[in-house]
Design an enzyme around this catalytic site. Structure first.
Site, PDB file in Angstrom:
ATOM      1  N   LEU A  31       0.725  -1.102   0.127  1.00  0.00           N
ATOM      2  CA  LEU A  31       0.104   0.033   0.112  1.00  0.00           C
ATOM      3  C   LEU A  31       0.842   1.441   0.006  1.00  0.00           C
ATOM      4  O   LEU A  31       0.544   2.308  -0.824  1.00  0.00           O
ATOM      5  CB  LEU A  31      -0.756   0.165   1.372  1.00  0.00           C
ATOM      6  CG  LEU A  31      -1.554   1.369   1.312  1.00  0.00           C
ATOM      7  CD1 LEU A  31      -2.470   1.632   0.124  1.00  0.00           C
ATOM      8  CD2 LEU A  31      -2.518   1.257   2.814  1.00  0.00           C
ATOM      9  N   ASP A 257       9.553   1.223   0.785  1.00  0.00           N
ATOM     10  CA  ASP A 257       8.561   1.337  -0.304  1.00  0.00           C
ATOM     11  C   ASP A 257       8.361   2.608  -1.088  1.00  0.00           C
ATOM     12  O   ASP A 257       7.854   2.717  -2.109  1.00  0.00           O
ATOM     13  CB  ASP A 257       7.054   1.116   0.801  1.00  0.00           C
ATOM     14  CG  ASP A 257       7.221   0.146   1.771  1.00  0.00           C
ATOM     15  OD1 ASP A 257       7.884  -1.035   1.302  1.00  0.00           O
ATOM     16  OD2 ASP A 257       6.723   0.066   3.043  1.00  0.00           O
TER      17      ASP A 257
END
Length: 306
Positions: A31, A257
């Site tokens: 995410l 990320d």
């Protein structure tokens, strides 16, 4: 519209606020990558998040959160009896550690239905998964996901993979090594972190990591190295990148990320490798100065990427 789809587990995140109070957020490695890809991609790209959640009130906060932040929710599956996982961040000198409650996470079932798995991965120009995506799945689901991604690559989709090793999620170290290796054989782009690769595979240097993934047939490998020298390969040509501005981290949650998201956005936009690496570092450097996995998009500076 062109489409990037990131697939994995979306969790509730608890981070320290004041005193004994905790702040609740929503995050997860894939995410986070989707979040930063959305922040960096132009408007002609759609970014979707693929996961599985419950039907309970807490789970249903997630699609609203995604939509409010510009992420498509048509690939958010639901499970009738499970809910979402939870993790708590502990910090010491900017380095984070995690405590998890995720054994009954609905995301563990996201690859259990072949038809839904095909729908989850359909019509994507870029598909991104991580080692955590694989680790939370049972072996049968893990194999099913890898096979579907293999099919999507044969259809022309770019497959991005961050091995993101979390040993406690795996049955044993050998299972992790085998699954990460098999997934890498399917991937177009691999974005490993050197510390993880040294632990799992015994690589002595980032260059060893590049060599191993290139031997598996990966076209683009970029080895993240905590802000240090980055070893890379693209189309059979080796590169290294160094001399990046260093910062003292406040919270390293989401650093890799965010690099992934900005890097993929740059590659998808047609930028050359050195610019994509610079974009990844630019965003990651900002993120480590922010508490929590997701930095508000209006606080992200893209000056070095324009």
């Amino acid at each position: 519209m062109k489409r990037l789809v990131s697939i994995g587990e979306c969790m509730l995140e608890l981070s320290a606020a004041k005193g004994d109070l905790w702040r609740m957020g929503i995050a997860g490695d894939t995410l986070n990558t989707a979040w930063y890809a959305r922040a960096c991609l132009p408007a002609d790209w759609v970014v979707a998040y693929g996961t599985c959640i419950g039907t309970d009130e807490v789970s249903q906060r997630i699609p609203t959160f995604l939509a409010e932040n510009g992420l498509e929710t048509d690939r958010v599956l639901t499970h009738p009896t499970r809910s979402v996982g939870l993790y708590m961040i502990s910090l010491h000198d900017g380095e984070r550690s995690f405590t998890y409650w995720r054994d009954t996470s609905a995301a563990r079932t996201l690859a259990s239905d072949p038809d839904r798995l095909l729908a989850l991965t359909a019509d994507a120009n870029v598909l991104h998964v991580s080692g955590i995506t694989l680790a939370i799945l049972p072996p049968v689901g893990r194999a099913a996901l890898i096979e579907v991604l293999r099919q999507r690559r044969s259809e022309g989709c770019t497959i991005s993979f961050d091995p993101n090793l979390r040993p406690r999620l795996w049955e044993n170290p050998q299972s992790a090594v085998e699954a990460l290796t098999e997934m890498a054989r399917v991937a177009t782009i691999v974005l490993p972190s050197f510390d993880d690769e040294r632990t799992a595979f015994g690589d002595a240097t980032p260059d060893d990591t590049v060599t191993r993934y290139v031997a598996l047939g990966v076209d683009t490998v970029v080895v993240k190295n905590g802000g240090g020298r980055i070893a890379a390969s693209h189309g059979g040509r080796r590169s290294e990148f160094d001399g990046f501005a260093r910062v003292t981290p406040v919270d390293t949650t989401g650093a890799g990320d965010s690099f992934n998201g900005a890097f993929l956005a740059a590659v998808a936009s047609g930028q050359p490798l050195h610019e994509a690496v610079a974009s990844g570092h630019c965003i990651a450097r900002q993120v480590v100065g922010h508490r929590g996995g997701l930095m508000p998009k209006d606080k992200i500076s893209k000056t070095q990427m324009d």
